[in-house]
Design an enzyme around this catalytic site. Structure first.
Site, PDB file in Angstrom:
ATOM      1  N   GLU A  98       0.889  -1.175   0.000  1.00  0.00           N
ATOM      2  CA  GLU A  98       0.000   0.000   0.000  1.00  0.00           C
ATOM      3  C   GLU A  98       0.916   1.211   0.000  1.00  0.00           C
ATOM      4  O   GLU A  98       1.545   1.503   1.009  1.00  0.00           O
ATOM      5  CB  GLU A  98      -0.870   0.006   1.268  1.00  0.00           C
ATOM      6  N   CYS A 153      -2.474   9.140   2.569  1.00  0.00           N
ATOM      7  CA  CYS A 153      -2.111   8.689   1.219  1.00  0.00           C
ATOM      8  C   CYS A 153      -3.241   8.911   0.231  1.00  0.00           C
ATOM      9  O   CYS A 153      -3.012   9.089  -0.957  1.00  0.00           O
ATOM     10  CB  CYS A 153      -1.742   7.220   1.289  1.00  0.00           C
TER      11      CYS A 153
HETATM   12  P1  NAD Z   1       8.256   5.065   4.614  1.00  0.00           P
HETATM   13  O1  NAD Z   1       8.204   4.362   3.305  1.00  0.00           O
HETATM   14  O2  NAD Z   1       9.408   5.957   4.883  1.00  0.00           O
HETATM   15  O3  NAD Z   1       8.242   4.025   5.809  1.00  0.00           O
HETATM   16  C1  NAD Z   1       7.206   3.083   5.961  1.00  0.00           C
HETATM   17  C2  NAD Z   1       7.726   1.925   6.784  1.00  0.00           C
HETATM   18  O4  NAD Z   1       8.724   1.241   6.018  1.00  0.00           O
HETATM   19  C3  NAD Z   1       8.400   2.327   8.093  1.00  0.00           C
HETATM   20  O5  NAD Z   1       8.055   1.399   9.089  1.00  0.00           O
HETATM   21  C4  NAD Z   1       9.872   2.239   7.758  1.00  0.00           C
HETATM   22  O6  NAD Z   1      10.691   2.014   8.873  1.00  0.00           O
HETATM   23  C5  NAD Z   1       9.897   1.072   6.806  1.00  0.00           C
HETATM   24  N1  NAD Z   1      11.041   1.028   5.894  1.00  0.00           N
HETATM   25  C6  NAD Z   1      11.759   2.061   5.396  1.00  0.00           C
HETATM   26  N2  NAD Z   1      12.723   1.614   4.580  1.00  0.00           N
HETATM   27  C7  NAD Z   1      12.606   0.271   4.543  1.00  0.00           C
HETATM   28  C8  NAD Z   1      13.300  -0.764   3.831  1.00  0.00           C
HETATM   29  N3  NAD Z   1      14.314  -0.495   3.009  1.00  0.00           N
HETATM   30  N4  NAD Z   1      12.888  -2.031   4.003  1.00  0.00           N
HETATM   31  C9  NAD Z   1      11.847  -2.322   4.809  1.00  0.00           C
HETATM   32  N5  NAD Z   1      11.159  -1.396   5.506  1.00  0.00           N
HETATM   33  C10 NAD Z   1      11.539  -0.107   5.371  1.00  0.00           C
HETATM   34  O7  NAD Z   1       6.871   5.817   4.747  1.00  0.00           O
HETATM   35  P2  NAD Z   1       6.419   6.816   5.882  1.00  0.00           P
HETATM   36  O8  NAD Z   1       7.145   8.106   5.660  1.00  0.00           O
HETATM   37  O9  NAD Z   1       6.489   6.143   7.196  1.00  0.00           O
HETATM   38  O10 NAD Z   1       4.854   7.001   5.522  1.00  0.00           O
HETATM   39  C11 NAD Z   1       4.410   7.853   4.528  1.00  0.00           C
HETATM   40  C12 NAD Z   1       4.206   7.108   3.231  1.00  0.00           C
HETATM   41  O11 NAD Z   1       3.281   6.041   3.422  1.00  0.00           O
HETATM   42  C13 NAD Z   1       3.586   7.992   2.161  1.00  0.00           C
HETATM   43  O12 NAD Z   1       4.196   7.739   0.924  1.00  0.00           O
HETATM   44  C14 NAD Z   1       2.131   7.529   2.127  1.00  0.00           C
HETATM   45  O13 NAD Z   1       1.455   7.758   0.919  1.00  0.00           O
HETATM   46  C15 NAD Z   1       2.279   6.079   2.402  1.00  0.00           C
HETATM   47  N6  NAD Z   1       1.002   5.548   2.902  1.00  0.00           N
HETATM   48  C16 NAD Z   1       0.281   4.720   2.075  1.00  0.00           C
HETATM   49  C17 NAD Z   1      -0.944   4.231   2.501  1.00  0.00           C
HETATM   50  C18 NAD Z   1      -1.753   3.311   1.629  1.00  0.00           C
HETATM   51  O14 NAD Z   1      -2.599   2.603   2.167  1.00  0.00           O
HETATM   52  N7  NAD Z   1      -1.550   3.264   0.330  1.00  0.00           N
HETATM   53  C19 NAD Z   1      -1.433   4.569   3.756  1.00  0.00           C
HETATM   54  C20 NAD Z   1      -0.671   5.413   4.565  1.00  0.00           C
HETATM   55  C21 NAD Z   1       0.554   5.884   4.121  1.00  0.00           C
END
Ligand code: NAD
Length: 488
Positions: free
Chosen positions: A259, A293
């Protein structure tokens, strides 16, 4: 509401609440910039132990096959969440910086209610589909299809709606019979660790079935994506992280459920009530400071009525009060961190450098010197291919773009790498539906209809993701399909 913030710095590994081997790190309140307390800084070793526990619990206990046990445990989990609803509310407001009003919706109450919806689904779900008899190659056979748990799930979640997204992954995965390792976002650890505590202290969920490993970094998430003991990795996060997780998952060919980001368009057609549509979009962009998002951050309006639309949206976004998230009258609080505020301000700067004009906002609000706030911002004169029209900003920033009729409106809406959500406003619902069917996106609101709910699948087209969360589809993401036959 009780103002008592509920806190938990321990990890849940193999049924025990344990200290993280990396010590602790500060949990910051983004509205006050003060330290709320500390969270467990789980290391790769902690994650390794959690994955081992989840693997063992899947392979060696009856969790994956005992639906009655799962139902009893999910009911206990739901009761535990209900029991601590107000403490979780205070924690959510404090560590996420989300306005308390939003906790009565998607930040807290709806996801807790969603667990009850899932229990109901599990009570009635048919795991076996009888395909009847057939004679393949002349062999009389009775065939059926059995749905089974997908295995060990790595659940990686973001900071913007942590309770909702933690539960949208953990609850259906557990209901399906999977075992889970949850890795919450570094900025919002307690909403995850408290879920672990409720499971440990108030449910009979067997040891190892749910593990929660908070951390200040991303290394544990990376291990979940690559480790061959994990069968499915379920990530909500940015598209950049989604690509890394998918690449890491490729080596062990595990299932990926993603997502990701969005840059959704609110498309206003020629015959729509422009002021109403612009007002609704402005309200949405300010909700949780644009940190959603699915928020529509591109307003696409008829070229001839651009001024009218901009006036309406600026009117709404300049009149809504914002600030302290503990105040019921605010729908917009701070951004999650100083880093995120710099990122959003950087996007606004880039937009202006590429030719955009900020007709509202564009900076840090003078009346809120403490907290990671950004002014509600409206950008016009934006090229549809400019950075601010294409990339996800994740702040209270709206881009207004013109269109020249329905075909052009569809083209502008679809001119995006993303396809998560959107809206269509039209004079008639038939007109809205005709345009909606041409927009490549996973959810759409027509004339302010609201699609959100525990029974509604949510997810993205294109680079907004793979798979669907919530609803029956969100449960079935955590199932495998086995086909069987016996002599007829
Ligand atoms: P992010 O991608 O920075 O982090 C999300 C999660 O992934 C965190 O727990 C982080 O520690 C982990 N992570 C980071 N790098 C990783 C890697 N290399 N391998 C595995 N895990 C890793 O996102 P964020 O800044 O926490 O959240 C905002 C983003 O989330 C925005 O892009 C938003 O659109 C998206 N989002 C999407 C939805 C949806 O349902 N489509 C819902 C909410 C947020």
């Amino acid at each position: 509401m009780t103002n008592e913030v509920w806190r938990e710095e321990r990890l849940l590994i193999d049924g025990r609440l344990v200290d993280a081997s990396g010590g602790t790190y500060d949990n910051i309140n983004p509205a006050t910039e003060s330290v709320l307390g500390v969270a467990g800084d789980g290391t790769v070793d902690d994650m390794d132990a959690a994955i081992g526990a989840a693997r063992r619990a899947f392979d060696e206990t009856s969790w994956s096959t005992d639906v009655e046990l799962r139902l009893a445990c999910l009911r206990q989990l739901h009761e535990g969440l209900e029991r601590h609803r107000e403490e979780l509310r205070a924690t959510t407001v404090a560590e996420v910086g989300c306005p308390v009003g939003l906790t009565h919706m998607a930040q807290l109450d709806t996801p807790i209610d969603g667990v009850a919806w899932l229990i109901d689904l599990l009570e009635h779900y048919d795991f076996v589909e009888d395909l009847g008899d057939a004679e393949p190659f002349g062999m009389p056979s009775h065939r059926w299809v059995q749905r089974e748990a997908a295995g060990v799930v790595g659940a990686i979640t973001p900071w913007n709606f942590p309770v909702q997204i933690n539960l949208a992954k953990v609850a259906p995965a557990l209901a399906a019979g999977c075992t889970v390792v949850l890795k919450p976002a570094p900025d919002t650890p307690w909403t995850g660790s408290l879920l672990g505590r409720i499971v440990a202290e108030e449910t009979d969920i067997p040891a190892g079935v749910l593990n929660v490993v908070t951390s200040s970094g991303h290394e544990g998430g990376a291990l979940l994506a690559s480790d061959p003991r994990v069968d499915l990795v379920s990530l909500t996060g940015s598209t950049a992280t989604g690509k890394k997780v998918m690449a890491a998952a490729a080596e062990s060919l595990k299932r990926v459920f993603l997502e990701l980001g969005g840059k959704s368009a609110a498309v206003v057609l020629d015959d729509a009530d422009i002021a109403g549509a612009a007002g609704a979009t402005g309200f949405q962009v300010m909700t949780h400071a644009g940190q959603g998002c699915a928020i529509t951050t591109r307003l696409v309006v008829p070229r001839a009525r651009m001024d009218e639309a901009v006036e309406a949206v600026v009117g709404v976004m300049s009149s809504l009060p914002y600030g302290d998230p503990t105040k019921a009258e605010h729908i917009m609080g701070p951004l999650i961190s100083a880093r995120q505020r710099e990122r959003v301000l950087g996007y606004i700067e880039t937009g202006i450098a590429e030719g955009a004009t900020a007709v509202l906002g564009g900076g840090v609000p003078e009346h809120l010197p403490v907290g990671y706030y950004v002014e509600p911002t409206v950008l016009v004169d934006v090229d549809p291919n400019a950075t601010v029209a294409q990339e996800e900003i994740f702040g209270p920033v709206l881009v207004v773009l013109p269109h020249d009729g329905d075909d052009d409106a569809v083209a502008v809406a679809n001119n995006s790498a993303y396809g998560l959500s959107g809206a269509v406003f039209a004079g008639t619902i038939e007109h809205a539906k005709a345009v909606a069917s041409r927009i490549r996106t996973g959810t759409l609101s027509l004339n302010n209809g609201l699609w959100y709910g525990p029974d509604v699948p949510f997810g993205g087209y294109k680079q907004s993701g793979l798979g669907r969360e919530m609803g029956r589809a969100g449960f079935e993401e955590y199932l495998e399909t086995k086909s069987l036959a016996e002599p007829a």
